[in-house]
Design a protein around this motif. Structure first.
Motif, mmCIF file in Angstrom:
data_model
loop_
_atom_site.group_PDB
_atom_site.id
_atom_site.type_symbol
_atom_site.label_atom_id
_atom_site.label_comp_id
_atom_site.label_asym_id
_atom_site.label_seq_id
_atom_site.Cartn_x
_atom_site.Cartn_y
_atom_site.Cartn_z
ATOM 1 N N GLY A 109 39.102 37.262 49.591
ATOM 2 C CA GLY A 109 39.214 38.018 50.823
ATOM 3 C C GLY A 109 39.901 39.359 50.706
ATOM 4 N N SER A 110 40.316 39.749 49.507
ATOM 5 C CA SER A 110 41.011 41.026 49.350
ATOM 6 C C SER A 110 40.032 42.182 49.524
ATOM 7 N N ARG B 144 32.932 43.626 50.931
ATOM 8 C CA ARG B 144 33.161 42.768 49.769
ATOM 9 C C ARG B 144 31.973 41.835 49.531
ATOM 10 N N ALA B 145 31.347 41.359 50.596
ATOM 11 C CA ALA B 145 30.260 40.384 50.458
ATOM 12 C C ALA B 145 29.118 40.910 49.607
ATOM 13 N N SER B 146 28.881 42.217 49.641
ATOM 14 C CA SER B 146 27.760 42.788 48.884
ATOM 15 C C SER B 146 28.223 43.572 47.659
ATOM 16 N N ALA B 147 29.525 43.611 47.395
ATOM 17 C CA ALA B 147 30.048 44.400 46.282
ATOM 18 C C ALA B 147 29.746 43.730 44.943
ATOM 19 N N GLN B 148 29.640 44.556 43.901
ATOM 20 C CA GLN B 148 29.413 44.083 42.547
ATOM 21 C C GLN B 148 30.409 44.741 41.605
ATOM 22 N N THR C 120 41.068 31.256 23.578
ATOM 23 C CA THR C 120 40.133 32.052 24.367
ATOM 24 C C THR C 120 38.793 31.339 24.414
ATOM 25 N N GLU C 121 37.914 31.813 25.287
ATOM 26 C CA GLU C 121 36.554 31.290 25.351
ATOM 27 C C GLU C 121 35.587 32.458 25.546
ATOM 28 N N PRO C 122 34.337 32.294 25.092
ATOM 29 C CA PRO C 122 33.372 33.385 25.257
ATOM 30 C C PRO C 122 33.160 33.721 26.735
ATOM 31 N N CYS C 123 32.941 34.986 26.992
ATOM 32 C CA CYS C 123 32.669 35.449 28.350
ATOM 33 C C CYS C 123 31.579 36.507 28.262
ATOM 34 N N GLU C 124 30.495 36.283 28.938
ATOM 35 C CA GLU C 124 29.365 37.196 28.868
ATOM 36 C C GLU C 124 29.680 38.490 29.616
ATOM 37 N N PRO C 125 29.621 39.639 28.949
ATOM 38 C CA PRO C 125 29.830 40.894 29.666
ATOM 39 C C PRO C 125 28.690 41.152 30.641
ATOM 40 N N GLY C 126 28.970 42.001 31.627
ATOM 41 C CA GLY C 126 27.904 42.374 32.543
ATOM 42 C C GLY C 126 28.296 42.263 33.998
ATOM 43 N N LEU C 127 27.287 42.175 34.835
ATOM 44 C CA LEU C 127 27.433 42.279 36.283
ATOM 45 C C LEU C 127 27.901 40.974 36.913
ATOM 46 N N ARG C 128 28.801 41.098 37.891
ATOM 47 C CA ARG C 128 29.246 39.962 38.705
ATOM 48 C C ARG C 128 29.165 40.360 40.175
ATOM 49 N N HIS C 129 28.714 39.419 41.015
ATOM 50 C CA HIS C 129 28.778 39.622 42.459
ATOM 51 C C HIS C 129 30.151 39.174 42.932
ATOM 52 N N LEU C 130 30.821 40.015 43.706
ATOM 53 C CA LEU C 130 32.190 39.708 44.100
ATOM 54 C C LEU C 130 32.222 38.645 45.191
ATOM 55 N N GLY C 131 31.595 38.898 46.315
ATOM 56 C CA GLY C 131 31.505 37.909 47.383
ATOM 57 C C GLY C 131 32.847 37.280 47.702
ATOM 58 N N ASP C 132 32.863 35.935 47.758
ATOM 59 C CA ASP C 132 34.113 35.217 48.062
ATOM 60 C C ASP C 132 34.764 34.653 46.796
#
Length: 316
Positions: free
Chosen positions: A275-276, A195-199, A220-232
């Motif tokens: 932590g999932s 999970r720490a390195s997952a995207q 609602t509010e704007p949300c930029e599409p694209g990549l997120r690092h999962l981490g914690d």
């Protein structure tokens, strides 16, 4: 050439139907028709792609979600025990044993799975894919009809190839009244690698704002599409303004799994507790609480009409 197996193998007290893509190395899927057709196992080369959480029996008995469950007749929460749709007022019994409640006591995820037993109409294979077709009649004879007194038929189809499975649902009214459409799925995709390195990549344009009970506020509010690092990080967020192609991607190490909305789903929920070992990209035909809030975001199918929805899970 491989063939689908529909031999009703028992998993504890829950029968399982197996679907296999042709060939030796394609996807293997297992469904439980007696537990609302949950896709409870999806493997590729012996690797399980879905999180099992508390297991199939717990899901069937008390709605402890796992695998890829269908949430019907509503996905996620309702803000209360009363809703009015198409001039029909429905009052849920607060003490009912027909549905699960969230920690705050709100109705969640529709009827309990053990109440919906599907009929397998057909299973077949060809040189490209294995497929199955199932049907559920939601009418006054259904044990949970009082939760959603709108007669209709659901048709479920699954098509498995070497590295992808498509799941489609069709809803048709069977009476003379319109039927609101508020179902969704809750796919528990296991994180490939750590999970720490997952995207993950999110094809979304707006986040749906929620109150303290996890019910949409209407804003609602704007949300930029694209990549997120999962981490914690922690996720339990609703989204609208989905971008095309609506492909959610989860990657880690040298593997990735994607979930693509093909048709009929205009809203999404992303669920990944801290932590999932899983991330849920949830296809939804309507936003959370749509049966209560109503409005243009709740599809309604007139008699003679049909709502079709489909998504695909693919592995690389």
């Amino acid at each position: 050439m491989g063939t689908p197996r529909c031999d009703a193998l028992p998993v504890a007290s829950v029968e399982t139907v197996h679907l296999a893509a042709p060939g030796e190395h394609g996807l293997r899927a297992a469904f439980a028709p007696g537990a609302n057709m949950v896709l409870h196992s999806l493997t590729l080369g012996g690797r399980e792609l879905l999180d099992q959480r508390n297991g199939l029996v717990a899901y069937a008995e008390n709605g402890s979600t796992m695998g890829v469950p269908l949430l019907h007749p509503w996905a996620n929460r309702l803000a209360g025990y009363t809703y009015t749709v198409a001039s029909k007022r429905v009052e849920l019994d607060p003490g009912s044993a027909l549905f699960k409640r969230d920690p705050g006591g709100l109705p969640i995820h529709g009827a309990l799975p053990r109440l919906s037993s599907w009929d397998i109409d057909e299973a077949r294979s060809d040189e490209d894919a294995g497929s199955l077709f199932a049907r559920l009649d939601w009418d006054p004879g259904h044990e949970a009809f009082e939760l959603f007194p709108f007669p209709h038929r659901l048709e479920y189809s699954a098509r498995a190839t070497d590295a992808a499975i498509e799941i489609a649902i069709g809803l048709e009214p069977t009476g003379d009244a319109p039927v609101p459409v508020s179902f969704g799925f809750h796919p528990y995709l296991r994180i490939p690698g750590a999970r720490a390195s997952a995207q993950m990549s999110l094809p979304v344009g707006r986040r749906i704002l929620l109150d303290e009970s996890m019910i949409p506020t209407g804003e609602t509010e704007p949300c930029e599409p694209g990549l997120r690092h999962l981490g914690d990080s922690a996720w339990d967020d609703g989204f609208s303004d989905l971008r095309e192609p609506t492909r959610f991607l989860l990657s880690g190490g040298d593997s990735e799994i994607s979930l693509t909305f093909l048709r009929g789903y205009r809203f999404a929920q992303v669920f990944a507790p801290p932590g999932s070992h899983f991330v849920c990209f949830e296809p939804m035909t309507a936003p959370t609480n749509a049966l209560v809030s109503g409005g243009p975001d709740l599809p309604v199918v007139e008699p003679g009409g049909r709502h079709d929805a489909a998504f695909e899970i693919a592995v690389r």
